[in-house]
Scaffold this motif. Sequence first.
Motif, PDB file in Angstrom:
ATOM      1  N   LYS A 151       0.837  -1.212   0.000  1.00 30.89           N
ATOM      2  CA  LYS A 151       0.000   0.000   0.000  1.00 30.89           C
ATOM      3  C   LYS A 151       0.868   1.257   0.000  1.00 30.89           C
ATOM      4  O   LYS A 151       0.603   2.213  -0.727  1.00 30.89           O
ATOM      5  N   GLN A 152       1.917   1.250   0.829  1.00 28.17           N
ATOM      6  CA  GLN A 152       2.826   2.413   0.894  1.00 28.17           C
ATOM      7  C   GLN A 152       3.539   2.629  -0.433  1.00 28.17           C
ATOM      8  O   GLN A 152       3.664   3.754  -0.912  1.00 28.17           O
ATOM      9  N   LEU A 153       3.990   1.528  -1.033  1.00 27.86           N
ATOM     10  CA  LEU A 153       4.674   1.613  -2.333  1.00 27.86           C
ATOM     11  C   LEU A 153       3.739   2.179  -3.404  1.00 27.86           C
ATOM     12  O   LEU A 153       4.141   3.013  -4.210  1.00 27.86           O
ATOM     13  N   LEU A 154       2.492   1.709  -3.392  1.00 23.97           N
ATOM     14  CA  LEU A 154       1.503   2.167  -4.369  1.00 23.97           C
ATOM     15  C   LEU A 154       1.293   3.678  -4.244  1.00 23.97           C
ATOM     16  O   LEU A 154       1.286   4.397  -5.245  1.00 23.97           O
ATOM     17  N   LEU A 155       1.159   4.166  -3.025  1.00 25.84           N
ATOM     18  CA  LEU A 155       0.982   5.605  -2.799  1.00 25.84           C
ATOM     19  C   LEU A 155       2.168   6.403  -3.320  1.00 25.84           C
ATOM     20  O   LEU A 155       2.008   7.436  -3.956  1.00 25.84           O
ATOM     21  N   LYS A 156       3.382   5.889  -3.067  1.00 20.76           N
ATOM     22  CA  LYS A 156       4.596   6.599  -3.523  1.00 20.76           C
ATOM     23  C   LYS A 156       4.688   6.640  -5.044  1.00 20.76           C
ATOM     24  O   LYS A 156       4.983   7.676  -5.632  1.00 20.76           O
ATOM     25  N   ILE A 157       4.445   5.499  -5.680  1.00 24.74           N
ATOM     26  CA  ILE A 157       4.575   5.424  -7.142  1.00 24.74           C
ATOM     27  C   ILE A 157       3.516   6.285  -7.827  1.00 24.74           C
ATOM     28  O   ILE A 157       3.787   6.933  -8.833  1.00 24.74           O
ATOM     29  N   CYS A 158       2.312   6.322  -7.259  1.00 22.13           N
ATOM     30  CA  CYS A 158       1.223   7.079  -7.881  1.00 22.13           C
ATOM     31  C   CYS A 158       1.376   8.591  -7.722  1.00 22.13           C
ATOM     32  O   CYS A 158       0.636   9.355  -8.322  1.00 22.13           O
ATOM     33  N   LYS A 159       2.364   9.013  -6.947  1.00 28.28           N
ATOM     34  CA  LYS A 159       2.602  10.452  -6.788  1.00 28.28           C
ATOM     35  C   LYS A 159       3.429  11.007  -7.945  1.00 28.28           C
ATOM     36  O   LYS A 159       3.550  12.211  -8.099  1.00 28.28           O
ATOM     37  N   LYS A 160       4.041  10.120  -8.725  1.00 34.59           N
ATOM     38  CA  LYS A 160       4.839  10.597  -9.866  1.00 34.59           C
ATOM     39  C   LYS A 160       4.152  10.232 -11.178  1.00 34.59           C
ATOM     40  O   LYS A 160       3.124   9.577 -11.170  1.00 34.59           O
ATOM     41  N   ALA A 161       4.733  10.694 -12.255  1.00 32.41           N
ATOM     42  CA  ALA A 161       4.155  10.391 -13.573  1.00 32.41           C
ATOM     43  C   ALA A 161       4.185   8.874 -13.801  1.00 32.41           C
ATOM     44  O   ALA A 161       5.198   8.225 -13.551  1.00 32.41           O
ATOM     45  N   ILE A 162       3.061   8.334 -14.270  1.00 35.75           N
ATOM     46  CA  ILE A 162       2.970   6.882 -14.459  1.00 35.75           C
ATOM     47  C   ILE A 162       3.142   6.553 -15.936  1.00 35.75           C
ATOM     48  O   ILE A 162       2.370   6.993 -16.783  1.00 35.75           O
ATOM     49  N   THR A 163       4.191   5.780 -16.210  1.00 38.40           N
ATOM     50  CA  THR A 163       4.428   5.273 -17.565  1.00 38.40           C
ATOM     51  C   THR A 163       4.299   3.749 -17.493  1.00 38.40           C
ATOM     52  O   THR A 163       3.967   3.206 -16.439  1.00 38.40           O
ATOM     53  N   ILE A 164       4.630   3.073 -18.565  1.00 41.11           N
ATOM     54  CA  ILE A 164       4.526   1.610 -18.578  1.00 41.11           C
ATOM     55  C   ILE A 164       5.455   0.977 -17.531  1.00 41.11           C
ATOM     56  O   ILE A 164       5.142  -0.064 -16.965  1.00 41.11           O
ATOM     57  N   ASN A 165       6.585   1.615 -17.224  1.00 40.99           N
ATOM     58  CA  ASN A 165       7.499   1.092 -16.201  1.00 40.99           C
ATOM     59  C   ASN A 165       6.846   1.082 -14.824  1.00 40.99           C
ATOM     60  O   ASN A 165       6.911   0.095 -14.093  1.00 40.99           O
ATOM     61  N   GLU A 166       6.224   2.196 -14.475  1.00 38.24           N
ATOM     62  CA  GLU A 166       5.535   2.281 -13.185  1.00 38.24           C
ATOM     63  C   GLU A 166       4.335   1.327 -13.160  1.00 38.24           C
ATOM     64  O   GLU A 166       4.079   0.669 -12.156  1.00 38.24           O
ATOM     65  N   TYR A 167       3.624   1.259 -14.294  1.00 35.99           N
ATOM     66  CA  TYR A 167       2.461   0.373 -14.372  1.00 35.99           C
ATOM     67  C   TYR A 167       2.826  -1.074 -14.035  1.00 35.99           C
ATOM     68  O   TYR A 167       2.091  -1.761 -13.322  1.00 35.99           O
ATOM     69  N   CYS A 168       3.974  -1.549 -14.571  1.00 36.32           N
ATOM     70  CA  CYS A 168       4.367  -2.944 -14.352  1.00 36.32           C
ATOM     71  C   CYS A 168       4.607  -3.247 -12.874  1.00 36.32           C
ATOM     72  O   CYS A 168       4.440  -4.386 -12.439  1.00 36.32           O
TER      73      CYS A 168
END
Length: 199
Positions: free
Chosen positions: A91-108
Amino acid sequence: MRKDYKSVNDLNLGSKKKYLLKVCRNSEVVDKIYGCMNEKSFHNLLEEYNEMFYNQALKALYSSSNYDQLEYQLVMMNALFHQQSFLDIKKQLLLKICKKAITINEYCVIRQLIDFKNITFDSFIKSLHDQYEVDSEECARICLLEDQYHLAATYLKDLEDCKDEYLLDLLSSFSLYEYISLMKHYAKKKSRYLLIPTH
């Protein structure tokens, strides 16, 4: 080359053993991992040393230095561990990643942090597009990665035109019909602009 969600998460006994051999620091337990010849013996070993394996896997997760490593660690940990603390970390990781621009790398990585049993792919992509402002072209890339070519074409139709030839080639390799339909859609848009008089 990135793989779709189903392929990435389709793990056999060999890949699970290989992962534990990478993270395990106890030579006696390493010998026991090598000795597991079937899923049942592997499951028993995993239960016996679960806390130790989990702590070593966490160290490997925290030492990930790029999205590919992070995705790999999460895939393996999702298959092997179900501790509440792991769910909290995700959950913490998801919150951190979703705070930045999401590309296919973040999506994976994100797809390993959410539970697809509780959300459809269509609504997940819609939420990325609407709430997290992932642009239509990137949504189309993600859709094609997951073999959702019809949905990819829908997002590409949001654009005035698509300049990414690789993306268009990929769409045509999935469905020539969707590709031709998209090209006609772009041609209609262009002809509409040409008909509007300018002063």
